[in-house]
Design a protein around this motif. Sequence first.
Motif: not given
Length: 638
Positions: A489-490, A531-534, A536-542
């Motif tokens: 993201x950064x 959308x893709x980053x969100x 991935x974060x949901x999949x890894x619980x971040x």
Amino acid sequence: MKKRIAEVAIPISIALNEVFDYLLPQDCQSPIEVGCRVVVPFRNFSVMGYVIRLKNSSPYEKKLKTILRNLDSQPALNLELFDLADMLRKRYFCSLADAIHTVMPSGLKNSRKPLGEFPKEIHNDGLVLSLSPQEQESLTRKELREPLVLVLVHDITEKEKWRIYSALIKQALIQKKSVIFLVPDHQKISRALGYLDIGIKSSILSSNVKTSDSINTWMTIKNSDFSFVIGTRSAVFAPVNNLGLIIIDEEDHFAYRQDQVPHYRTAQVAFERTKRHSASLVLGSFTPSLETIAWIKSDNGQYLRLGEINKNAIIKLIDMRQERGFKARDRIISGILEHRIADCLERKVKMLIFANKKGFSTFLYCKKCKTIQTCPRCSTSLVYNFKDKSVCCPKCPYTQKAIDLCPACRSAYVKYFGYGIEKVESELLRLFPSAKIAPYAAGKVAAYDIMLATQGLLEDASWDQYAFDTVAVLSCEQMLGHVDFRSTEKTFAKLIRLLFLAKIEFLIQSRVLENNALICLQRRDIDAFYQNELKQRQEFDLPPATEIAALIVRSGKQNKALEGAQEIFRTLKKKAARQPGIQIFEPSASMPLKVRGNYRYQILIKYKQLEPVSKALRFVLEKRSHNLIVTFDPTPYR
């Protein structure tokens, strides 16, 4: 009945609840009120504390000492700010004194200077403001219709947002409501005022303002019926009356997170204040954070995007894995980029080359004893600076002359590896000896064909005023590979800003091309990236799918820090064992392990809601060993 006893919060490292009873002096020249700073005896010395309550009795009345001196003729804090300080204490697990100290104006922190007399009431009568036709038109957007509670302004032009800001500010001031406008850096205040052009005097709150001026400004705000305040992070605590609007510009900037205890997030504090006053919170950014976008959606906030991503510049990804020839793996400038530089020089147009690291070499390695040279105060790799022939620590002020012999084995096998902006400059001079190459320097513009820059360019208050025919980014994989779940993201945010500066071509050198940030950037699809980053974060619980915090345990001795962290982990695990939705991870070394002489270990905690784990955290922090420093950081890796 006249109160005889004061509860005083004292900033000392004994426990989280550092509040003690003291008798009020009989001969005090000015009355002691809640919010006053007082000097009190504690053990064998005197300390400054804050009066948080007045009362008639105490279970320790016979043993109580008397307040030595009242420093304030009137309190610097109002009741709302006391409530905010208490919120900081509960949410960020610090002492009340530390929280009050955070809320206090910069001129009164750690100062025993008496606070003199100020007018009790100031009325802003005769204020005449009007909205221009363009500003009135801005307020007709559906995203800005009343009632405004939470708004995100995503401005890809970096200019259109100012008209909206100005319209909202004038609208609030016309209604005689206070406005707080926040910028991430003091240097950006004058630029913001120039863009806003409100037409009334603003009150500036920043740590860069002279002490006497900051105190006068603070008390004027506190005693005015309404105010227009502009400042940096701490201005979110401005003691305004009748709050109507808070605007946080560049909301994704790291400066809005406090590095010291309490580790508060400015947007959270601002939202807490706007809720209490039924006011509006507006967040603006060129590249909003993923957490903010998710927050806006979950709280039914309004999202306004202005402008489009730069479509003029051609985006080209250069695969450094395809480089061929002698020492191709160590090559800094690819064959394609070398050709583009030669072309720019021939056409006499400006070019920007961006590298993410400073210095000449980024780490020093002894081939004999296999040791990387690190800072003696930190465990951070030392950086070699060619121009002044020194090595320095990027985390602290440590610096020394360049190393010839390995400090560990005294051999002469120390080699310099990695590259920063100085080595890029050296390589460019080798390839193009007649080119005018100028490293970026804030406030200085030298004649150049090629500008070299690091992150500092993007932090410049006028970064968007620069323009280049071609922009090139070196070693993008270093940014993407940083140990931080937000690194993609950064990196995407930096690349979007750099693309904004390119007129003809935007080149990115990388050994990793199969990345969401690079793929979506080449497609110019911002929505797809988020959308893709969100996902991935949901999949890894971040975050933002969950909350993550770190308990940082520090000590001057490594074994004490590790043993303390392990003991705290066992206690915390036991206390929070029956709470659903909480994960507590075993202690691990922080990165870097050692900072400013202290060894650091962290215990990561994942949770959906803070409340279930708060009792366990408070118990652990109150029972900690006095030889340990334990802090709670709800936004690690920011």
